[in-house]
Design an enzyme around this catalytic site. Structure first.
Site, PDB file in Angstrom:
ATOM      1  CE  LYS A 185       5.138 -24.673  -3.186  1.00  0.00           C
ATOM      2  NZ  LYS A 185       6.517 -25.012  -2.958  1.00  0.00           N
TER       3      LYS A 185
HETATM    4  P1  FBP Z   1       8.562 -27.320  -7.341  1.00  0.00           P
HETATM    5  O1  FBP Z   1       8.217 -25.998  -7.977  1.00  0.00           O
HETATM    6  O2  FBP Z   1       9.869 -27.827  -7.813  1.00  0.00           O
HETATM    7  O3  FBP Z   1       7.427 -28.291  -7.462  1.00  0.00           O
HETATM    8  O4  FBP Z   1       8.783 -27.018  -5.803  1.00  0.00           O
HETATM    9  C1  FBP Z   1       7.712 -26.765  -4.957  1.00  0.00           C
HETATM   10  C2  FBP Z   1       7.778 -27.667  -3.754  1.00  0.00           C
HETATM   11  O5  FBP Z   1       6.710 -27.450  -2.870  1.00  0.00           O
HETATM   12  C3  FBP Z   1       9.074 -27.592  -2.972  1.00  0.00           C
HETATM   13  O6  FBP Z   1       9.043 -26.612  -1.981  1.00  0.00           O
HETATM   14  C4  FBP Z   1       9.169 -28.980  -2.426  1.00  0.00           C
HETATM   15  O7  FBP Z   1      10.474 -29.385  -2.265  1.00  0.00           O
HETATM   16  C5  FBP Z   1       8.520 -29.811  -3.467  1.00  0.00           C
HETATM   17  O8  FBP Z   1       7.665 -28.993  -4.212  1.00  0.00           O
HETATM   18  C6  FBP Z   1       7.710 -30.917  -2.885  1.00  0.00           C
HETATM   19  O9  FBP Z   1       7.225 -31.697  -3.940  1.00  0.00           O
HETATM   20  P2  FBP Z   1       6.373 -32.991  -3.736  1.00  0.00           P
HETATM   21  O10 FBP Z   1       5.049 -32.698  -4.308  1.00  0.00           O
HETATM   22  O11 FBP Z   1       7.082 -34.029  -4.517  1.00  0.00           O
HETATM   23  O12 FBP Z   1       6.329 -33.291  -2.270  1.00  0.00           O
END
Ligand code: FBP
Length: 268
Positions: A185
């Site tokens: 991801k």
């Molecule tokens: P979003 O689509 O809300 O960005 O979520 C994806 C994610 O990877 C979540 O699994 C995780 O909680 C968050 O983003 C982490 O975001 P950050 O970049 O702030 O660490």
């Protein structure tokens, strides 16, 4: 890397993962735009939408809520995570669930692990990931790496333009391939060429776009469509879904873009 096309978290080669680990990563502030989203049942109901190939949650949410939805919602258990409350020296995401527990007790279809490439704690996370990846092979569950480059190694290097620089994102994605993930991801690097750079470096491994903060339907769909056109395999999205009061409309559109390669103009 394994071929995971037969896995329940993949449909026609692609995935839409509904990420709901924000209560850990960001805290309740992420639920404020749509207070209903603080209730895991609400988000599991959303995950019943056909577009969603699995929900990604921490152990406690899986334990408390998934069983009731197991016929309709595939489960990815996020094995590590960290909160925004602490003020660490550098990024580290401790592990609080084993693959054994995720599969045997929680009935996980896949597992997820955040890797902060570039952090001072990278060595420790590589070691933990090694154990996770090898255990996942024994249980035959796909390994999804949240491949997030961040920390002193990135911030302190003038050659890198931050954690969305395509050079940095593609390096972190490549680490996923090298260390044995089945899907990575990645933060959206902002352009089709940026995502193509990722694809050029990950061989046959699947890639999904990380949703990011909430934006308009069109802006979000454009980013997803660009990712798909560049060879990406879908997305893992949280806030852009659960912060909407009626996420079904966007999920209908995402389904067409991700699984039927429709253009944004066709689905709007
Ligand atoms: P979003 O689509 O809300 O960005 O979520 C994806 C994610 O990877 C979540 O699994 C995780 O909680 C968050 O983003 C982490 O975001 P950050 O970049 O702030 O660490």
């Amino acid at each position: 890397m394994k071929d995971i096309d037969d896995s329940p978290i993949v449909r026609n080669g692609n995935s839409i993962i509904l990420a709901y680990d924000h209560g850990t990563e960001h805290g309740p502030v992420d639920f404020e735009p749509n207070p209903a989203s603080a209730d895991p049942e609400h988000v599991f109901e959303v995950a019943r939408h056909d577009a969603v190939t699995c929900i990604a949650v921490q152990k406690g949410i899986a334990e408390g809520y998934h069983q009731e939805y197991s016929d309709d919602v595939n489960l990815l258990v996020k094995l590590n995570g960290n909160s925004n409350l602490r003020d660490p020296e550098d990024y580290y995401s401790p592990k609080q669930c084993t693959v054994k527990y995720a599969v045997e007790e929680l009935d996980a279809d896949a597992i997820g692990y955040t890797m902060y490439a570039g952090s001072d704690y990278e060595d420790q996370m590589w070691k933990e990931f090694r154990e996770v990846q090898e255990e996942a092979r024994k249980y035959d569950v796909p390994v999804v790496m949240w491949a997030y480059p961040r920390g002193h190694g990135i911030e302190g290097n003038s050659e890198y333009g931050g954690d969305k620089d395509s050079d940095v994102v593609s390096y972190a994605a490549r680490l996923g391939l090298e260390l044995g993930a089945d899907m990575v991801k990645c933060k959206y690097p902002g352009t089709e060429d940026g995502w193509k750079q990722i694809e050029e470096n990950v061989g046959k491994m699947k890639t999904v776009m990380s949703g990011g903060s909430k934006r308009s339907d069109r802006d979000f769909l454009e980013d997803v469509s660009t990712t798909i056109n560049a060879g990406g395999n879908g997305l893992a999205v949280g806030r852009n879904i659960f912060q909407r009061e009626n996420p079904e409309g966007l999920l209908d559109k995402l389904e067409k873009v991700v699984f039927n390669a429709k253009d944004v103009d066709e689905v709007m």
